[in-house]
Enzyme design. Structure first.
Site, mmCIF file in Angstrom:
data_model
loop_
_atom_site.group_PDB
_atom_site.id
_atom_site.type_symbol
_atom_site.label_atom_id
_atom_site.label_comp_id
_atom_site.label_asym_id
_atom_site.label_seq_id
_atom_site.Cartn_x
_atom_site.Cartn_y
_atom_site.Cartn_z
ATOM 1 N N ARG A 133 37.304 58.043 89.533
ATOM 2 C CA ARG A 133 38.532 57.538 88.928
ATOM 3 C C ARG A 133 38.684 58.205 87.562
ATOM 4 O O ARG A 133 37.703 58.602 86.924
ATOM 5 C CB ARG A 133 38.475 56.019 88.762
ATOM 6 C CG ARG A 133 38.353 55.251 90.077
ATOM 7 C CD ARG A 133 38.242 53.750 89.822
ATOM 8 N NE ARG A 133 38.175 53.007 91.077
ATOM 9 C CZ ARG A 133 37.029 52.684 91.693
ATOM 10 N NH1 ARG A 133 35.870 53.043 91.155
ATOM 11 N NH2 ARG A 133 37.036 52.001 92.825
ATOM 12 N N LYS A 158 34.509 50.658 88.199
ATOM 13 C CA LYS A 158 35.399 49.529 88.459
ATOM 14 C C LYS A 158 34.599 48.364 89.030
ATOM 15 O O LYS A 158 33.775 48.542 89.922
ATOM 16 C CB LYS A 158 36.496 49.945 89.451
ATOM 17 C CG LYS A 158 37.584 48.896 89.623
ATOM 18 C CD LYS A 158 38.716 49.424 90.471
ATOM 19 C CE LYS A 158 39.831 48.384 90.598
ATOM 20 N NZ LYS A 158 40.962 48.883 91.415
ATOM 21 N N HIS A 227 44.707 60.842 90.029
ATOM 22 C CA HIS A 227 44.276 60.039 91.180
ATOM 23 C C HIS A 227 44.526 60.770 92.495
ATOM 24 O O HIS A 227 43.857 60.498 93.498
ATOM 25 C CB HIS A 227 45.003 58.688 91.183
ATOM 26 C CG HIS A 227 44.178 57.569 91.749
ATOM 27 N ND1 HIS A 227 43.067 57.058 91.102
ATOM 28 C CD2 HIS A 227 44.289 56.877 92.919
ATOM 29 C CE1 HIS A 227 42.542 56.095 91.832
ATOM 30 N NE2 HIS A 227 43.249 55.968 92.936
ATOM 31 N N ARG A 230 41.424 62.384 93.629
ATOM 32 C CA ARG A 230 40.508 61.410 94.256
ATOM 33 C C ARG A 230 40.882 61.212 95.721
ATOM 34 O O ARG A 230 40.021 61.184 96.606
ATOM 35 C CB ARG A 230 40.576 60.092 93.485
ATOM 36 C CG ARG A 230 39.761 58.928 94.076
ATOM 37 C CD ARG A 230 39.834 57.758 93.109
ATOM 38 N NE ARG A 230 39.450 56.487 93.688
ATOM 39 C CZ ARG A 230 38.198 56.033 93.737
ATOM 40 N NH1 ARG A 230 37.212 56.764 93.258
ATOM 41 N NH2 ARG A 230 37.939 54.840 94.266
ATOM 42 N N HIS A 253 34.335 51.849 96.408
ATOM 43 C CA HIS A 253 35.172 50.776 96.937
ATOM 44 C C HIS A 253 34.316 49.556 97.248
ATOM 45 O O HIS A 253 33.239 49.689 97.839
ATOM 46 C CB HIS A 253 35.880 51.222 98.226
ATOM 47 C CG HIS A 253 37.046 52.113 97.982
ATOM 48 N ND1 HIS A 253 37.638 52.869 98.966
ATOM 49 C CD2 HIS A 253 37.760 52.376 96.847
ATOM 50 C CE1 HIS A 253 38.646 53.555 98.464
ATOM 51 N NE2 HIS A 253 38.736 53.274 97.180
ATOM 52 N N TYR A 262 42.375 56.319 104.471
ATOM 53 C CA TYR A 262 42.220 57.762 104.620
ATOM 54 C C TYR A 262 42.201 58.197 106.077
ATOM 55 O O TYR A 262 42.377 59.378 106.372
ATOM 56 C CB TYR A 262 40.971 58.235 103.870
ATOM 57 C CG TYR A 262 41.105 57.978 102.388
ATOM 58 C CD1 TYR A 262 42.033 58.683 101.628
ATOM 59 C CD2 TYR A 262 40.360 56.990 101.755
ATOM 60 C CE1 TYR A 262 42.199 58.427 100.286
ATOM 61 C CE2 TYR A 262 40.516 56.727 100.410
ATOM 62 C CZ TYR A 262 41.442 57.444 99.679
ATOM 63 O OH TYR A 262 41.619 57.175 98.347
#
Length: 297
Positions: A133, A158, A227, A230, A253, A262
């Site tokens: 990120r 995150k 982003h 990413r 995640h 994806y």
């Protein structure tokens, strides 16, 4: 609202919320208070609904941004002001699920080659090679680069989670050249203070500008942001044969559901199963009538 601000800060810190979440929650509450010109202690669910409508209609903010503001107000009223009956009265706006923009590998190469300088090039290579990120990359330290194990340590990503990501030979080569030129001390990508270089993290805005300007120079007309790299990392990894669980771990995640998007972007998975149209026999398009008039029955 000094006393209320401190109470909210205490509640956030007791739950070990990240600094970025604390900042965004405090900003949201301050903006809410400014809009009504009174303390939140004198406001309620109806005011929150009015504020949400204002953010949508007048400020034109995205549903995702308004979700974040709503989460902050929920925390304020439920955790800080102790009104546990309120969550059902503070609805989250429905968020649109749009597929992210994906560049093909040739476009990514053009983007990187169009970087304005070595620092910008290194940042873009880092984003694409690791799937980091933007904020995670900005806070990387020189000591986070582990060339012996060929990994990069992400500290407090995150959700406050640590993880390791890939350090590829090509990225390492560029990082070494970049280090010889920039000689960063603590932070890998140092920022500035009052226009002078300082040992502080680079701002996320600088990263966004670097990618945006490179996209213009590369003649890429798609919407491109940090982003996007990413998303490209995850999609191209999936197309190369990596499994979803591995990609989930590399991206940081918390849920596999966040990674399954994806599958919709990977050409390898889209083309793995043929369309049912391919299994039926239809006449050749050369034999089909060209007139747009309706045929008589």
């Amino acid at each position: 609202m000094t006393h209320l601000r401190q109470r909210m800060l205490d509640e956030l810190q007791r739950r070990n919320y990240s600094q970025s979440t604390v900042r965004s929650y405090i900003f949201a509450v301050e903006d809410f208070t400014r809009y009504f010109h009174r303390s939140p202690e004198r406001l309620g669910p109806e005011h929150i609904r009015q504020y949400q409508a204002y953010l949508f209609r007048e400020r034109k903010l995205s549903p995702g941004t308004i979700q974040g503001r709503t989460a902050a107000l929920r925390f304020l009223f439920v955790k800080t002001l102790r009104r546990p009956y309120l969550p059902d009265d503070i609805p989250f706006p429905k968020r649109q699920r749009r597929l992210p923009t994906i560049l093909d590998q040739q476009e990514v190469a053009r983007l990187i080659d169009s970087a304005g300088n070595l620092m910008h090039r290194t940042m873009m290579m880092m984003l694409y090679a690791t799937g980091l990120r933007r904020a995670e990359m900005c806070h990387l330290k020189v000591s986070d680069i582990d060339s012996k194990r060929m990994v990069i340590h992400v500290r407090q990503g995150k959700g406050g989670r640590d993880r390791d990501v890939l350090l590829t030979p090509k990225l390492l080569e560029t990082l070494r050249e970049y280090w010889r030129w920039m000689k960063p001390k603590t932070y890998l990508f140092p920022g500035t203070v009052k226009g002078w270089r300082a040992d502080v993290p680079i701002t996320e805005k600088i990263v966004w500008q670097a990618v945006n300007e490179a996209a213009k120079r590369a003649g890429i007309t798609k919407h491109v942001s940090p982003h996007s790299l990413r998303h490209c990392f995850a999609t191209h990894m999936l197309e190369a044969g990596a499994d979803l669980r591995t990609i989930q771990v590399l991206l940081g995640h918390s849920k596999l559901d966040h990674t399954t998007v994806y599958l919709h972007l990977s050409r390898r998975h889209l083309q793995a199963i043929p369309s049912p149209l391919e299994a039926i026999e239809v006449s050749s398009p050369d034999e089909v009538k060209r007139s747009r008039r309706l045929m008589k029955r």
